[in-house]
Design a protein around this motif. Structure first.
Motif, short mmCIF file in Angstrom:
data_model
loop_
_atom_site.label_atom_id
_atom_site.label_comp_id
_atom_site.label_asym_id
_atom_site.label_seq_id
_atom_site.Cartn_x
_atom_site.Cartn_y
_atom_site.Cartn_z
N SER A 5 -8.06 0.41 0.15
CA SER A 5 -7.74 0.18 1.53
C SER A 5 -6.44 -0.48 1.83
O SER A 5 -6.06 -0.98 0.79
CB SER A 5 -8.89 -0.66 2.15
N ALA A 6 -5.70 -0.16 2.82
CA ALA A 6 -4.38 -0.54 3.26
C ALA A 6 -4.64 -1.69 4.06
O ALA A 6 -3.53 -2.36 4.55
CB ALA A 6 -3.71 0.53 4.28
N ASP A 7 -5.91 -2.22 4.31
CA ASP A 7 -6.11 -3.32 5.31
C ASP A 7 -5.17 -4.52 4.82
O ASP A 7 -5.39 -5.04 3.73
CB ASP A 7 -7.44 -3.73 5.48
N GLY A 8 -4.35 -5.16 5.69
CA GLY A 8 -3.58 -6.32 5.26
C GLY A 8 -2.49 -6.13 4.39
O GLY A 8 -1.70 -7.12 3.96
N ARG A 11 2.69 -1.31 4.53
CA ARG A 11 2.64 0.04 3.84
C ARG A 11 4.15 0.08 3.36
O ARG A 11 5.12 0.04 3.95
CB ARG A 11 2.37 0.95 5.22
N ASN A 23 -3.62 6.44 -2.16
CA ASN A 23 -4.05 5.18 -1.48
C ASN A 23 -4.32 4.26 -2.61
O ASN A 23 -5.03 3.55 -2.92
CB ASN A 23 -5.82 5.44 -0.79
N ARG A 33 -3.24 0.21 -3.76
CA ARG A 33 -3.11 -0.77 -3.21
C ARG A 33 -2.48 -1.78 -4.24
O ARG A 33 -2.99 -1.56 -5.41
CB ARG A 33 -4.45 -1.52 -2.73
N PHE A 59 0.82 -1.20 -0.11
CA PHE A 59 -0.17 -0.07 0.01
C PHE A 59 0.90 1.29 0.02
O PHE A 59 1.80 1.31 0.81
CB PHE A 59 -0.77 -0.15 1.16
#
Length: 123
Positions: A37-40, A43, A18, A20, A5
């Motif tokens: 989304s940055a979930d999981g 970064r 943002n 991914r 991300f």
């Protein structure tokens, strides 16, 4: 699969936020999603830029490897290196350079990488 991300990334369409990036086990990108989304995801620090491919090669220097890296005598200079290079190139038929040229072209055409891990090219 690896997932990354970036808060900002330079994509073919311009700067995006943002972003991914999902890569398969072979290292090729499966998807690049702006506004995601940055979930999981791992970064990445700072803005993400595509790596630069190597478009420049000195094929003859590959053939010279080991011949001029160390001075043979105290009078060695750029000019003695240049003479060695011209002797090498001048003493070889163009057909002898085909495999060397192919090797250099192959190396230059490899995709750029993201932190040395994955190619920056979409499928």
């Amino acid at each position: 699969m690896s997932v990354f991300f970036a808060e900002r990334a330079l994509l073919p369409t311009g700067w995006a936020e943002n972003v991914r990036i999902e890569a398969g086990p072979d290292g090729l990108l499966n998807s690049v999603q702006p506004g995601a989304s940055a979930d999981g995801a791992e970064r990445l620090a700072g803005p993400l830029l595509p790596g630069m491919p190597n478009l420049h090669s000195h094929a003859f220097q590959r053939a010279m490897a080991g011949l001029a890296e160390v001075a043979g005598n105290p009078n060695d200079s750029f000019w003695t290196w240049r003479e060695l290079m011209y002797r090498l190139v001048g003493g070889s038929a163009p057909s002898n350079w085909a495999s060397l040229r192919a090797s250099c072209t192959s190396r230059c055409s490899r995709p750029a990488t993201l932190g040395g891990r994955i190619p920056l090219r979409a499928p």
